[in-house]
Design an enzyme around this catalytic site. Structure first.
Site, short mmCIF file in Angstrom:
data_model
loop_
_atom_site.label_atom_id
_atom_site.label_comp_id
_atom_site.label_asym_id
_atom_site.label_seq_id
_atom_site.Cartn_x
_atom_site.Cartn_y
_atom_site.Cartn_z
N ILE A 1 -48.01 -70.59 41.49
CA ILE A 1 -47.94 -69.43 40.89
C ILE A 1 -47.14 -68.48 41.40
O ILE A 1 -46.73 -68.86 42.63
CB ILE A 1 -49.53 -68.74 41.21
CG1 ILE A 1 -49.61 -67.31 40.56
CG2 ILE A 1 -49.77 -68.67 42.77
CD1 ILE A 1 -51.19 -66.77 40.56
N CYS A 2 -46.63 -67.52 40.67
CA CYS A 2 -45.23 -66.49 41.17
C CYS A 2 -44.22 -67.26 41.76
O CYS A 2 -43.57 -67.89 41.18
CB CYS A 2 -46.23 -65.73 42.07
SG CYS A 2 -45.23 -64.18 42.76
N GLY A 3 -43.71 -66.89 42.88
CA GLY A 3 -42.68 -67.54 43.67
C GLY A 3 -42.58 -68.91 43.71
O GLY A 3 -41.48 -69.55 43.72
N ALA B 1 -48.14 -70.00 36.46
CA ALA B 1 -48.98 -68.54 36.46
C ALA B 1 -47.90 -67.60 36.82
O ALA B 1 -47.21 -67.98 37.79
CB ALA B 1 -50.21 -68.52 36.88
#
Length: 195
Positions: A97-99, A149
């Site tokens: 997720i994300c980074g 995500a």
């Protein structure tokens, strides 16, 4: 018992794994452990975490790798790269997720998967990212053994991971996520009081 490893780097985003880790850890069939490139990390919210494993000391058999986003995924650790590569090569279920998705893009791990992330245009200068056509403008995407995500999708992320690992029936996962999204009273109105 199945084991999930949560990969946390310094300045990890507390909220991105909270729903998933607490759901898994309350199950009699799953255990949650943490891993990083160092023994201690501090979250964006200021929580100090002593990791269960430093990369290289982890168990060789585990069932799920969850890569939580944050501000330190520009990490160039050779050990980190080798660890993630081994997880992909073993066919372990991976959720990022994300980074952490940025990290996967930068290192070419997304090229064979449909995926999402924070912003595909931020990856255009990544030498090893060659899969912009597989990028989907969705909160979370599941493809094969991989869930990706963006950083605003902890609930969607959780739901797709629980589905991928067959944590419970689709109906029960849907109910669980409904309560998290809409709260107890809306849940009671739709499904009845669970207590």
């Amino acid at each position: 018992m199945k084991q999930a490893l949560f990969l946390l780097l310094d300045e990890f985003a507390d909220w991105e794994g909270a729903y998933l880790s607490s759901t898994l850890n309350q199950s009699e069939f799953w255990t949650v452990k943490t891993i990083s490139v160092e023994k201690k990390v501090v979250s964006l919210g200021g929580f100090s975490v002593l990791l269960d494993y430093v990369i290289g000391s982890e168990p060789k058999d585990y069932d799920l790798l969850v890569m939580i986003g944050g501000n330190s995924w520009g990490n160039s650790s050779a050990e980190l790269l080798k660890f993630v590569e081994e997880a992909f090569n073993k066919g372990i279920v991976i959720a990022a997720i994300c980074g952490a998705v940025d990290y996967l893009a930068k290192n070419g791990f997304l090229n064979d998967h449909k995926h999402t992330g924070n912003f595909v245009d931020s990856w255009k200068n990544y030498e090893f990212y060659t899969s912009a056509d597989n990028y989907l403008k969705k909160q979370a995407v599941k493809d094969g053994q991989l869930v990706t995500a963006n950083g605003t999708a902890p609930l969607e992320f959780t739901e797709l991971v629980l589905d991928l690992i067959a944590f419970d029936t689709p109906e029960n996962i849907e109910k669980m996520m409904f309560m998290n999204r809409y709260g107890f009273y809306n849940y009671c109105e739709k499904y009845g009081n669970p207590f």
